[in-house]
Design an enzyme around this catalytic site. Structure first.
Site: not given
Ligand code: RB5
Length: 149
Positions: A9, A134, A66, A68, A99
C-alpha cells in the site's frame, strides 16, 4: 519457480522498491501488483490481488508490505488457500516455511529496515516446507476455512 507476486500500500512503497531491487539483483522473477504511487489506498485491495495470483496458480509465493505488515496479513488470511505470516525476524521466516508452509510473507515498512526485510525475504523464498507431521497440522488449519459459519 513461478514469479513471486508482490504488492504494497502507500505506506510501504519504499520497502517494496527495495525488495524488488533485491529480487532483480538475485535474478528472481516477480510480478508487481501495485500500488504504484504515494496516493492513499486500501491495503485489502492489494492483498487480494496477490492472493488471487496464488489462487489462480500464477504464483506460488507472495510478498505483501504495508505500514506494519499486520493489515496485509489479516486481509490475506481471509483469502482461500492462503497462509500468510507477518514476520519481523529471520527465525520466524524460516520456521513459517518449514512448519506452516506459509505462502505469503507480510512485512511492515514502519517496523523493520530494508536490509532485514531483504534477509527475511531471502529465507522465506529459499526455505522448503518440511511436510511430515507438519502437513497434518497445515491440513487442519486449512480445514478451518470450511468450518467457518
Ligand atoms: C496505512 O496508514 C496503514 O494503516 C497500513 O499501511 C497498515 O499498516 C495496516 O495494517
Amino acid at each position: 519457480m513461478k514469479p513471486i507476486a508482490i504488492a504494497c500500500d502507500h505506506a510501504a512503497l519504499n520497502l517494496k522498491a527495495e525488495l524488488m531491487k533485491h529480487l532483480d539483483e538475485k535474478g528472481i522473477e516477480y510480478v508487481d501488483y501495485g500500488t504504484y504511487e504515494n496516493k492513499s489506498c486500501n491495503y485489502p485491495d492489494y492483498a487480494e490481488k496477490v492472493c488471487n495470483a496464488i489462487a489462480e496458480g500464477k504464483s506460488e509465493l507472495g510478498i505483501l508490505v504495508c505500514g506494519t505488515g499486520i493489515g496485509m496479513s489479516m486481509a490475506a488470511n481471509k483469502c482461500k488457500g492462503i497462509r500468510a505470516a507477518c514476520c519481523t525476524d529471520t527465525f520466524s521466516a524460516r520456521f513459517t516455511r518449514l512448519h506452516n508452509d506459509a505462502n505469503v510473507l507480510c512485512m511492515g515498512e514502519r517496523v523493520i529496515g530494508a536490509g532485514l526485510a531483504c534477509d527475511i525475504m531471502d529465507i522465506f523464498i529459499s526455505t522448503p516446507f518440511e511436510g511430515g507431521r507438519h502437513q497434518t497440522r497445515v491440513d487442519m488449519v486449512m480445514a478451518l476455512e470450511q468450518k467457518r459459519k
